[in-house]
Design an enzyme around this catalytic site. Structure first.
Site, PDB file in Angstrom:
ATOM      1  N   CYS A  44       0.816  -1.208   0.000  1.00  0.00           N
ATOM      2  CA  CYS A  44       0.000   0.000   0.000  1.00  0.00           C
ATOM      3  C   CYS A  44       0.856   1.267   0.000  1.00  0.00           C
ATOM      4  O   CYS A  44       0.364   2.352  -0.295  1.00  0.00           O
ATOM      5  CB  CYS A  44      -0.936  -0.001   1.204  1.00  0.00           C
ATOM      6  SG  CYS A  44      -1.830  -1.548   1.379  1.00  0.00           S
ATOM      7  N   ILE A 277      -6.346 -27.636   3.343  1.00  0.00           N
ATOM      8  CA  ILE A 277      -5.848 -26.410   2.691  1.00  0.00           C
ATOM      9  C   ILE A 277      -6.742 -25.215   3.038  1.00  0.00           C
ATOM     10  O   ILE A 277      -7.957 -25.248   2.814  1.00  0.00           O
ATOM     11  CB  ILE A 277      -5.787 -26.572   1.150  1.00  0.00           C
ATOM     12  CG1 ILE A 277      -4.969 -27.819   0.771  1.00  0.00           C
ATOM     13  CG2 ILE A 277      -5.196 -25.319   0.504  1.00  0.00           C
ATOM     14  CD1 ILE A 277      -4.836 -28.072  -0.720  1.00  0.00           C
TER      15      ILE A 277
END
Ligand SMILES: Cc1cc2nc3c(=O)[nH]c(=O)nc-3n(C[C@H](O)[C@H](O)[C@H](O)COP(=O)(O)OP(=O)(O)OC[C@H]3O[C@@H](n4cnc5c(N)ncnc54)[C@H](O)[C@@H]3O)c2cc1C
Length: 557
Positions: A44, A277
């Site tokens: 950012c 997962i």
């Protein structure tokens, strides 16, 4: 035996997950695999180093592999790309330099982020057409500016990154043209609110090409000509910021469920369709907090929180991710634009499905008490349900205290608040910071006035569909009217309205306006209590109209 967790991606979601895992489980074996040369960098912050606001490049590197390893005892491997997942044998194939190897896991966490969209257009592969997503991208852009002596730039795309880059390229001394396919930047804002940004961009020297679709890029000498359907602009550098897509190819290739929006499907515990997962961050499809529709909302806050939560769940804490509401903020020169929840476009599209009829109010309060120096104007648009007043979204722009108001409303939305709650919120106040009635309270009052039937309002976009017998009644002073008014309106200042009611035809419809809506509310109440039946207040008043009705597009050169 200690469990082995392999994490794919070492930035927002991945690094948060690794750090939290270690804090929860000192014994776990944690391997973090990152394709690029850096971990945990400040994506950012990248535009601000291009513009020189963040002067030192190393400030963007929040952790190095060494510091992360030392603090968290995580096996960090950079330049290590996971190229496939073998779910049956619970292992991944990693490419590092010229070699490939297998790494087994008990639990795998995917946080591979998103990929900037590069449209399939002629010339899009030119080295002068660039995207910004990581440190090497930023270094390339800076090299073109510094070493290549770039003087001009085209930014294609008016979302967060496009706007931040337009500002920072300008700061770096370039002349910038912003090309956007839609008629507005920042699609989270509604048009009349985006117009405030358009004006601000134009005032700060950004040339706007709104409602223009890029057709092709042509290399010309040392530069690139961007050809749209309306103009051709030649620049030394083109920054493509036309959106991102979830980086879900790896997950797709190993048969994990992928949603309609291209993101990895996860349940509320952030587990994919394989119970061993997890997936987090930009790559996943979660739910929109308000609509419960599946959504891909690529933001750093949600990615970090999901990473932490996945770690909690790997450690058996069963934490539920409740959805993303899209709270976000962008700085555009000295202006701030912030929003959360749903905008009018979304509500119009989804309203029927969600069984929600919405209303809006637009106010233009000062950031703090008018008598204390330095108060700055801001514009707030609040969206709420007609049925029960539930807060559905907010958009705000201004110079001071904008994001604080949006954060208050974001919190209110999280807790299912109504506009009646906004009226009652007790927010901290002293003259340098706010008013005794904070702008959030005022937005609540204005909304309540509508819901209780005191005075209905009409929005800027509804002005084009007025009944033929509508009178536009301007209740500002003649001095204000001299500065500009809505064409065709009649002026009776609010303070003389009671004495001049005889000039008005009660059978007609009235749209009453003043500068921001306060005097118009009083005028509308006078009319309604004197036998006028069809009276509405123009949301945001002439302030909204004046900014929203102009065209800020630069003419082609
Ligand atoms: C210029 C810019 C400005 C931004 N500004 C804001 C902002 O102001 N506010 C905000 O909320 N959000 C902002 N964002 C978005 C925010 O950075 C992302 O939402 C967030 O980083 C997503 O986290 P993530 O973990 O999903 O992905 P990322 O942080 O992008 O991390 C993914 C990592 O995975 C790695 N990877 C991918 N595939 C593999 C693989 N197969 N093997 C190994 N590694 C892999 C990538 O190299 C990458 O480093 C900005 C993004 C950019 C680029």
């Amino acid at each position: 035996m200690a469990k082995k967790v392999v994490i794919v991606g070492g930035v927002a979601g991945g690094a948060s997950c690794a750090a939290r895992l270690r804090r929860l489980d000192e014994a776990a074996q944690i391997v973090m695999l990152e394709k690029g040369p850096y971990i945990s960098f400040a994506n950012c912050g990248l535009p601000y180093h291009v513009g020189g606001v963040i002067e030192r490049r190393d400030r963007l590197l929040l952790q190095t592999p060494e510091s992360f390893r030392e603090r968290f005892n995580v096996d960090v491997r950079v330049d290590s790309e996971v190229i496939s997942i073998d779910r049956q044998n619970k292992s991944v194939t990693v490419r590092h330099g010229g070699t490939e190897y297998q790494e087994s896991y008990d639990v795998l966490v995917l946080s591979p982020g998103s990929i900037p969209v590069v449209p399939d257009l002629p010339g899009a592969d030119s080295p002068r057409v660039m995207t910004l997503w990581n440190i090497p991208d930023m270094d390339r852009i800076i090299a073109v500016i510094k070493d290549g002596g770039a003087r001009t730039a085209v930014v294609a795309g008016g979302g967060f990154i496009g706007l931040e880059m337009a500002e920072n390229l300008k700061r770096a001394g370039l002349s910038v043209t912003l090309v956007e396919m839609l008629d507005q930047v920042m699609p989270s804002l509604d048009f009349e609110m985006a117009q405030i940004l358009h004006k601000h961009l134009a005032d700060n020297g950004i040339k706007l090409a709104l409602g223009e679709r890029v057709k092709r890029f042509e290399e010309t000498g040392g530069g690139v000509t961007v050809v749209t359907d309306k103009r051709a602009v030649t620049a030394d550098i083109v920054l493509l910021a036309v959106g991102v897509k979830p980086n879900s190819e790896l997950a797709k290739a190993c048969g994990l469920e992928i949603g309609a929006r291209g993101g990895i499907v996860v349940d509320e515990y952030l587990r994919t369709s394989d119970e061993n997962i997890y997936a987090v961050g930009d790559a996943v499809e979660t739910e929109n907090y308000l609509t419960r529709e599946r959504a891909v909302i690529p933001l750093a806050g949600p990615a970090n929180k999901m990473g932490r939560m996945a770690a909690d769940n790997i450690c058996g804490m069963n934490r539920r991710y409740k959805g993303t509401q899209g709270a976000s903020v962008v700085k555009v020169f000295d202006m701030t634009a912030a929003f959360t929840g749903l905008n009018e476009r979304q509500l119009t599209a989804l309203g029927k499905k969600l069984n929600v009829d919405y209303k809006v109010t637009v106010i233009h309060p000062l950031s703090h008490a008018g008598y204390y120096p330095g108060g700055m104007p801001m514009s707030i648009k609040l969206l709420f349900a007609k049925q029960d007043g539930k807060v559905l979204g907010v958009q705000a722009l201004g110079y001071k205290g904008v994001e604080k108001r949006v954060d208050v409303v974001a919190t209110a939305i999280r807790f299912g608040a109504t506009v009646y709650d906004l009226e009652e919120l007790e927010l901290c106040y002293a003259p340098p910071y706010s008013s005794a009635k904070d702008p959030v309270n005022i937005a609540g009052f204005a909304a309540e006035n509508i819901l209780s039937g005191l005075v209905d309002n009409i929005t800027f976009s509804e002005l084009k569909d007025l009944p033929a017998d509508t009178v536009l009644l301007d209740v500002r002073t003649p001095t204000e009217v001299k500065m500009g008014a809505i064409p065709g309106s009649v002026n009776i200042p609010v303070d003389s309205l009671r004495g001049r009611l005889g000039e008005l035809d009660k059978s007609k419809a009235y749209v009453v306006y003043c500068a921001v809506g306060v005097r118009a509310h009083i005028a509308a109440r006078i009319l309604l209590q004197n036998g006028f039946e069809r009276v509405r207040n123009l949301a945001g008043g002439y302030t909204t109209y004046r900014i929203a009705s102009r065209d800020y597009t630069s003419p082609p050169e």
